[in-house]
Design a protein around this motif. Structure first.
Motif, PDB file in Angstrom:
ATOM      1  N   LEU A 134       0.824  -1.210   0.000  1.00  0.00           N
ATOM      2  CA  LEU A 134       0.000   0.000   0.000  1.00  0.00           C
ATOM      3  C   LEU A 134       0.862   1.266   0.000  1.00  0.00           C
ATOM      4  N   PHE A 135       2.015   1.227   0.654  1.00  0.00           N
ATOM      5  CA  PHE A 135       2.909   2.392   0.593  1.00  0.00           C
ATOM      6  C   PHE A 135       3.490   2.529  -0.810  1.00  0.00           C
ATOM      7  N   LEU A 136       3.814   1.421  -1.439  1.00  0.00           N
ATOM      8  CA  LEU A 136       4.308   1.473  -2.817  1.00  0.00           C
ATOM      9  C   LEU A 136       3.259   2.099  -3.736  1.00  0.00           C
ATOM     10  N   ASN A 137       1.989   1.718  -3.551  1.00  0.00           N
ATOM     11  CA  ASN A 137       0.918   2.337  -4.325  1.00  0.00           C
ATOM     12  C   ASN A 137       0.854   3.837  -4.057  1.00  0.00           C
ATOM     13  N   PHE A 138       1.007   4.212  -2.793  1.00  0.00           N
ATOM     14  CA  PHE A 138       1.016   5.631  -2.436  1.00  0.00           C
ATOM     15  C   PHE A 138       2.087   6.386  -3.226  1.00  0.00           C
ATOM     16  N   PRO A 158       3.857   7.966  11.820  1.00  0.00           N
ATOM     17  CA  PRO A 158       4.409   8.689  10.665  1.00  0.00           C
ATOM     18  C   PRO A 158       3.558   8.614   9.400  1.00  0.00           C
ATOM     19  N   LEU A 159       2.839   7.541   9.186  1.00  0.00           N
ATOM     20  CA  LEU A 159       2.005   7.448   7.987  1.00  0.00           C
ATOM     21  C   LEU A 159       0.968   8.569   7.923  1.00  0.00           C
ATOM     22  N   THR A 160       0.544   9.065   9.093  1.00  0.00           N
ATOM     23  CA  THR A 160      -0.452  10.125   9.084  1.00  0.00           C
ATOM     24  C   THR A 160       0.121  11.417   8.489  1.00  0.00           C
ATOM     25  N   ALA A 161       1.421  11.614   8.568  1.00  0.00           N
ATOM     26  CA  ALA A 161       2.022  12.797   7.938  1.00  0.00           C
ATOM     27  C   ALA A 161       1.844  12.732   6.426  1.00  0.00           C
ATOM     28  N   PHE A 162       2.035  11.546   5.858  1.00  0.00           N
ATOM     29  CA  PHE A 162       1.844  11.375   4.407  1.00  0.00           C
ATOM     30  C   PHE A 162       0.373  11.516   4.025  1.00  0.00           C
ATOM     31  N   ILE A 163      -0.511  11.004   4.877  1.00  0.00           N
ATOM     32  CA  ILE A 163      -1.950  11.134   4.630  1.00  0.00           C
ATOM     33  C   ILE A 163      -2.337  12.610   4.623  1.00  0.00           C
ATOM     34  N   LEU A 164      -1.867  13.355   5.625  1.00  0.00           N
ATOM     35  CA  LEU A 164      -2.171  14.783   5.706  1.00  0.00           C
ATOM     36  C   LEU A 164      -1.560  15.556   4.544  1.00  0.00           C
ATOM     37  N   LEU A 165      -0.336  15.225   4.183  1.00  0.00           N
ATOM     38  CA  LEU A 165       0.316  15.896   3.054  1.00  0.00           C
ATOM     39  C   LEU A 165      -0.500  15.690   1.778  1.00  0.00           C
ATOM     40  N   SER A 166      -0.909  14.466   1.524  1.00  0.00           N
ATOM     41  CA  SER A 166      -1.717  14.161   0.334  1.00  0.00           C
ATOM     42  C   SER A 166      -3.032  14.923   0.350  1.00  0.00           C
ATOM     43  N   THR A 167      -3.679  14.931   1.499  1.00  0.00           N
ATOM     44  CA  THR A 167      -4.952  15.634   1.634  1.00  0.00           C
ATOM     45  C   THR A 167      -4.761  17.127   1.386  1.00  0.00           C
ATOM     46  N   GLY A 168      -3.715  17.686   1.950  1.00  0.00           N
ATOM     47  CA  GLY A 168      -3.439  19.102   1.758  1.00  0.00           C
ATOM     48  C   GLY A 168      -3.160  19.453   0.309  1.00  0.00           C
ATOM     49  N   LEU A 169      -2.379  18.630  -0.371  1.00  0.00           N
ATOM     50  CA  LEU A 169      -2.094  18.883  -1.786  1.00  0.00           C
ATOM     51  C   LEU A 169      -3.348  18.747  -2.632  1.00  0.00           C
ATOM     52  N   LEU A 204      -3.086   4.941   1.881  1.00  0.00           N
ATOM     53  CA  LEU A 204      -2.331   5.070   3.131  1.00  0.00           C
ATOM     54  C   LEU A 204      -3.218   4.946   4.352  1.00  0.00           C
ATOM     55  N   GLU A 205      -4.445   5.420   4.249  1.00  0.00           N
ATOM     56  CA  GLU A 205      -5.352   5.250   5.375  1.00  0.00           C
ATOM     57  C   GLU A 205      -5.616   3.765   5.611  1.00  0.00           C
ATOM     58  N   GLU A 206      -5.774   3.009   4.537  1.00  0.00           N
ATOM     59  CA  GLU A 206      -5.962   1.556   4.672  1.00  0.00           C
ATOM     60  C   GLU A 206      -4.739   0.917   5.329  1.00  0.00           C
ATOM     61  N   TYR A 207      -3.551   1.305   4.898  1.00  0.00           N
ATOM     62  CA  TYR A 207      -2.307   0.778   5.478  1.00  0.00           C
ATOM     63  C   TYR A 207      -2.223   1.158   6.953  1.00  0.00           C
ATOM     64  N   TRP A 208      -2.426   2.423   7.258  1.00  0.00           N
ATOM     65  CA  TRP A 208      -2.326   2.925   8.626  1.00  0.00           C
ATOM     66  C   TRP A 208      -3.293   2.180   9.555  1.00  0.00           C
ATOM     67  N   LYS A 209      -4.525   1.994   9.107  1.00  0.00           N
ATOM     68  CA  LYS A 209      -5.525   1.333   9.944  1.00  0.00           C
ATOM     69  C   LYS A 209      -5.270  -0.164  10.097  1.00  0.00           C
ATOM     70  N   SER A 210      -4.406  -0.723   9.259  1.00  0.00           N
ATOM     71  CA  SER A 210      -4.069  -2.144   9.386  1.00  0.00           C
ATOM     72  C   SER A 210      -2.995  -2.386  10.449  1.00  0.00           C
ATOM     73  N   ILE A 211      -2.377  -1.330  10.931  1.00  0.00           N
ATOM     74  CA  ILE A 211      -1.313  -1.436  11.932  1.00  0.00           C
ATOM     75  C   ILE A 211      -1.953  -1.604  13.308  1.00  0.00           C
ATOM     76  N   PRO A 212      -1.544  -2.647  14.040  1.00  0.00           N
ATOM     77  CA  PRO A 212      -2.118  -2.840  15.380  1.00  0.00           C
ATOM     78  C   PRO A 212      -1.886  -1.596  16.252  1.00  0.00           C
ATOM     79  N   GLU A 231      -6.256   9.216  -4.063  1.00  0.00           N
ATOM     80  CA  GLU A 231      -5.896   7.798  -3.925  1.00  0.00           C
ATOM     81  C   GLU A 231      -4.750   7.622  -2.932  1.00  0.00           C
ATOM     82  N   CYS A 232      -3.829   8.575  -2.906  1.00  0.00           N
ATOM     83  CA  CYS A 232      -2.749   8.533  -1.909  1.00  0.00           C
ATOM     84  C   CYS A 232      -3.343   8.407  -0.514  1.00  0.00           C
ATOM     85  N   HIS A 233      -4.293   9.270  -0.242  1.00  0.00           N
ATOM     86  CA  HIS A 233      -4.960   9.267   1.057  1.00  0.00           C
ATOM     87  C   HIS A 233      -5.645   7.924   1.306  1.00  0.00           C
ATOM     88  N   GLU A 234      -6.368   7.433   0.313  1.00  0.00           N
ATOM     89  CA  GLU A 234      -7.123   6.194   0.478  1.00  0.00           C
ATOM     90  C   GLU A 234      -6.223   4.999   0.796  1.00  0.00           C
TER      91      GLU A 234
END
Length: 170
Positions: A8-12, A44-55, A29-37, A24-27
């Motif tokens: 999922l990070f590679l897709n991001f 750190p993944l939330t920084a990429f999610i926020l960056l994508s959302t902001g852009l 990465l959110e799936e990846y982030w939520k899969s983490i126990p 799609e970046c947001h989508e």
């Protein structure tokens, strides 16, 4: 496995670097982030999610929302190494931080949207990204289907959930 080698990070990275499909970046990465126990908003993944959302918002003209979101992303990037040093590896972390700060500055100056590429420093990560990209059918970055993606999809479930929350007793 290094966290950046997760599929999922590679897709991001493909969506971010190849066609700026920030929705799609947001989508992915959110799936990846939520899969983490025990995932948290400090991850750190939330920084990429926020960056994508902001852009995504900046490109669509919502500069105020974009600025607020990218500033949050920049603040979270500062904590990468204290959370897990691996998040500063395999990509040019310093350049990522500089590019994010430049985006914030450009928005503050009222400049037009301009994308940037997340530079990878790991040859194996670059090979994995290239392999995935070759199997994807990406839309052009300037297409309405990329720029206005959230408006072009079925949002009935999201809108129904919002209405349900509004009707709940406070």
């Amino acid at each position: 496995m290094h966290p950046y080698h997760h599929p999922l990070f590679l897709n991001f990275i493909v969506y971010f670097n190849r066609n700026q499909d920030y929705f799609e970046c947001h989508e992915v990465l959110e799936e990846y982030w939520k899969s983490i126990p025990n995932y948290t908003k400090d991850h750190p993944l939330t920084a990429f999610i926020l960056l994508s959302t902001g852009l995504y918002h900046w490109r669509r003209g919502n500069v105020h929302g974009a600025h607020r979101t990218v500033v949050k992303a920049a603040n979270r990037m500062q904590d990468f190494s204290t959370f897990d040093a691996r998040y500063t590896e395999a990509l040019d972390y310093r350049q990522l931080v500089q590019d994010t700060e430049r985006v914030i500055s450009n928005m503050e100056k009222g400049e037009a949207f301009s994308p940037f590429t997340i530079l990878l420093t790991s040859a194996s990560l670059q090979r994995s990204v290239d392999e995935i990209a070759s199997s994807m059918d990406l839309l052009p970055a300037d297409s309405d289907a990329v720029i206005h993606k959230h408006m072009l999809r079925d949002r009935s479930d999201i809108l129904a959930e919002r209405e349900k929350k509004k009707r709940r007793p406070q």
